[in-house]
Motif scaffolding. Structure first.
Motif, mmCIF file in Angstrom:
data_model
loop_
_atom_site.group_PDB
_atom_site.id
_atom_site.type_symbol
_atom_site.label_atom_id
_atom_site.label_comp_id
_atom_site.label_asym_id
_atom_site.label_seq_id
_atom_site.Cartn_x
_atom_site.Cartn_y
_atom_site.Cartn_z
ATOM 1 N N GLY A 62 0.812 -1.211 0.000
ATOM 2 C CA GLY A 62 0.000 0.000 0.000
ATOM 3 C C GLY A 62 0.842 1.256 0.000
ATOM 4 N N GLY A 63 0.597 2.141 0.965
ATOM 5 C CA GLY A 63 1.336 3.392 0.993
ATOM 6 C C GLY A 63 0.510 4.503 1.601
ATOM 7 N N GLU A 64 0.603 5.688 1.014
ATOM 8 C CA GLU A 64 -0.023 6.858 1.612
ATOM 9 C C GLU A 64 -0.906 7.679 0.675
ATOM 10 N N LEU A 65 -0.563 7.778 -0.607
ATOM 11 C CA LEU A 65 -1.151 8.831 -1.437
ATOM 12 C C LEU A 65 -1.792 8.319 -2.731
ATOM 13 N N LEU A 66 -2.410 7.155 -2.683
ATOM 14 C CA LEU A 66 -3.107 6.684 -3.878
ATOM 15 C C LEU A 66 -4.250 7.624 -4.254
ATOM 16 N N ILE A 67 -4.823 8.306 -3.267
ATOM 17 C CA ILE A 67 -5.935 9.226 -3.524
ATOM 18 C C ILE A 67 -5.594 10.245 -4.607
ATOM 19 N N GLU A 68 -4.294 10.533 -4.797
ATOM 20 C CA GLU A 68 -3.891 11.526 -5.793
ATOM 21 C C GLU A 68 -4.209 11.119 -7.227
ATOM 22 N N ILE A 69 -4.446 9.823 -7.458
ATOM 23 C CA ILE A 69 -4.611 9.392 -8.849
ATOM 24 C C ILE A 69 -6.011 8.892 -9.180
ATOM 25 N N VAL A 70 -6.944 8.914 -8.216
ATOM 26 C CA VAL A 70 -8.267 8.347 -8.529
ATOM 27 C C VAL A 70 -8.969 9.109 -9.649
ATOM 28 N N ASP A 71 -8.682 10.393 -9.785
ATOM 29 C CA ASP A 71 -9.325 11.166 -10.849
ATOM 30 C C ASP A 71 -8.549 11.108 -12.159
ATOM 31 N N ARG A 72 -7.451 10.373 -12.192
ATOM 32 C CA ARG A 72 -6.634 10.250 -13.405
ATOM 33 C C ARG A 72 -6.793 8.879 -14.067
ATOM 34 N N ILE A 73 -7.601 8.022 -13.489
ATOM 35 C CA ILE A 73 -7.805 6.685 -14.044
ATOM 36 C C ILE A 73 -8.875 6.745 -15.133
ATOM 37 N N ASP A 74 -8.615 6.084 -16.245
ATOM 38 C CA ASP A 74 -9.590 6.011 -17.335
ATOM 39 C C ASP A 74 -10.481 4.801 -17.082
ATOM 40 N N TYR A 75 -11.525 5.011 -16.271
ATOM 41 C CA TYR A 75 -12.390 3.910 -15.863
ATOM 42 C C TYR A 75 -13.127 3.302 -17.056
ATOM 43 N N ALA A 76 -13.461 4.103 -18.041
ATOM 44 C CA ALA A 76 -14.214 3.606 -19.197
ATOM 45 C C ALA A 76 -13.380 2.694 -20.071
ATOM 46 N N ALA A 77 -12.061 2.895 -20.074
ATOM 47 C CA ALA A 77 -11.196 2.130 -20.970
ATOM 48 C C ALA A 77 -10.594 0.886 -20.326
ATOM 49 N N MET A 78 -10.726 0.739 -19.018
ATOM 50 C CA MET A 78 -10.062 -0.395 -18.361
ATOM 51 C C MET A 78 -10.735 -1.705 -18.727
ATOM 52 N N GLN A 79 -9.905 -2.738 -18.879
ATOM 53 C CA GLN A 79 -10.384 -4.085 -19.167
ATOM 54 C C GLN A 79 -10.651 -4.813 -17.844
ATOM 55 N N PRO A 80 -11.719 -5.619 -17.768
ATOM 56 C CA PRO A 80 -11.967 -6.357 -16.527
ATOM 57 C C PRO A 80 -10.802 -7.288 -16.202
ATOM 58 N N LYS A 81 -10.215 -7.085 -15.059
ATOM 59 C CA LYS A 81 -9.106 -7.907 -14.569
ATOM 60 C C LYS A 81 -9.031 -7.712 -13.064
ATOM 61 N N TRP A 82 -8.413 -8.644 -12.386
ATOM 62 C CA TRP A 82 -8.313 -8.526 -10.941
ATOM 63 C C TRP A 82 -7.288 -7.472 -10.541
ATOM 64 N N ILE A 83 -7.636 -6.712 -9.524
ATOM 65 C CA ILE A 83 -6.690 -5.871 -8.800
ATOM 66 C C ILE A 83 -6.727 -6.376 -7.358
ATOM 67 N N LEU A 84 -5.563 -6.737 -6.825
ATOM 68 C CA LEU A 84 -5.487 -7.371 -5.507
ATOM 69 C C LEU A 84 -4.564 -6.574 -4.603
#
Length: 338
Positions: free
Chosen positions: A85-107
């Motif tokens: 993990g870490g501390e500052l993932l919140i900085e990138i939630v608005d930079r993710i292209d949710y519409a273009a992502m392919q279904p895959k696991w994130i663990l």
């Protein structure tokens, strides 16, 4: 409708660091974990962010987001497995292209739970709260942690059963590395607030409360819309764990979640074991749990296998879960219902 990825034998695992990377002194931990995955037949590919860490992050937000988006959009990658993990993932939630992502696991867990929850709430794609890559470096894994592969390989429409652990790790002992990574010494007991036996059913959502609370009020934390759009009003079981909050801050966070509608049509709340539930003027975590159970009128279970006091079960955001707790032992069946 929830969409579930499915872990295939020999899949390509993408290792990127959307929060914290790994300091050079600890690169060997990544290599050991990679070796274990390769022994299981997986192919591992890295992003550059894995190998760097400066000012509480692996790289600037734009760099982390670009690398994560590349993995999310690459249909050759079946699992994204950050080092930790870490501390500052919140900085990138608005930079993710949710519409273009392919279904895959994130663990992952800890700060990774911001990404996990945001992806599921925005897209309806199931995500997996469980081990980080570094946790996979041991010669073998305990039964609870090792279930991540079985859970992620469950097909849509099928179910998978997990059991509470027998022992948990009270404290880290890095100076005495063991083949299992975790030093499991203390008897596990899932505890209930007011009744001896609990049976809860609902869709799972959750993560590290320290960080997922910061999604409240953003487009990436709209739980009421998720309930309407993706699960058609089904009740939610929240699983939450506390990494650094004192008891008063834990209480404030839970009140904020309630006011934001996160607990509307909730069927129960599960709290992970925590080594940091520091009382404030005699106000203890059990007081918070009791108050919450009365306010919401749903069962509250605590000291579950989730979070920073290992081992932990693999919880699938979006899956239907049936949780049964009696005399300190628990069974959780997750159904991968669309």
């Amino acid at each position: 409708m929830i969409r579930y990825p499915c872990l295939q034998p020999g899949t390509t695992v993408g290792v990127t660091a959307p929060s914290s990377g790994v300091d050079e002194r600890l690169h060997d931990l990544v290599r050991k974990a990679t070796g274990r995955l390769e022994e299981k037949g997986y192919r591992v590919v890295y992003g550059e962010t894995v190998w760097t860490q400066e000012k509480a992050k692996s790289a600037p937000a734009a760099v982390r987001a670009a690398e994560l988006n590349a993995f999310l959009q690459d249909n050759r990658v079946g699992l994204i497995f950050p080092p930790w993990g870490g501390e500052l993932l919140i900085e990138i939630v608005d930079r993710i292209d949710y519409a273009a992502m392919q279904p895959k696991w994130i663990l992952g867990y800890s700060d990774m739970s911001v990404l996990l929850l945001a992806v599921t709430l925005v897209t309806g794609i199931a995500t997996a709260h469980g081990a980080n890559l570094i946790d996979a470096r041991g010669e073998y894994a305990d039964e609870t942690t090792a279930m991540w592969e079985t859970v992620l390989a469950t097909p849509t429409g099928a179910s998978v059963r997990q059991f509470s652990s027998k022992l948990y790790q009270k404290e880290w002992s890095h100076e005495h590395p063991s083949p299992c990574v975790f030093h499991l010494t203390e008897p596990t007991a899932w505890l209930t607030v007011s009744v001896n036996e609990v049976h809860i059913r609902g869709r799972l959502l959750g993560g590290c409360i320290d960080v997922i609370r910061h999604l409240i009020g953003t487009p990436y934390g709209d739980v009421p819309s998720f309930q309407r759009q993706f699960i058609h009003g089904e009740p939610i079981i929240w699983y939450l764990e506390n990494c650094e909050l004192n008891v008063a801050d834990l209480r404030r966070s839970l009140v904020q979640m309630k006011l934001a509608g996160w607990f509307r049509h909730c069927s129960g709340i599960l709290f992970g074991r925590s080594g940091v539930n520091k009382p404030v003027e005699g106000y203890e975590a059990i007081d918070v749990y009791r108050e919450l159970e009365v306010e919401l009128g749903v069962p509250v279970v605590y000291d579950i296998d989730c979070g920073h006091v290992p081992p932990q079960m693999t919880f699938i955001n979006g899956a239907v879960a049936e949780v049964q707790v009696a005399t300190g032992e628990a069974t959780m069946v997750q159904v991968f219902k669309p």
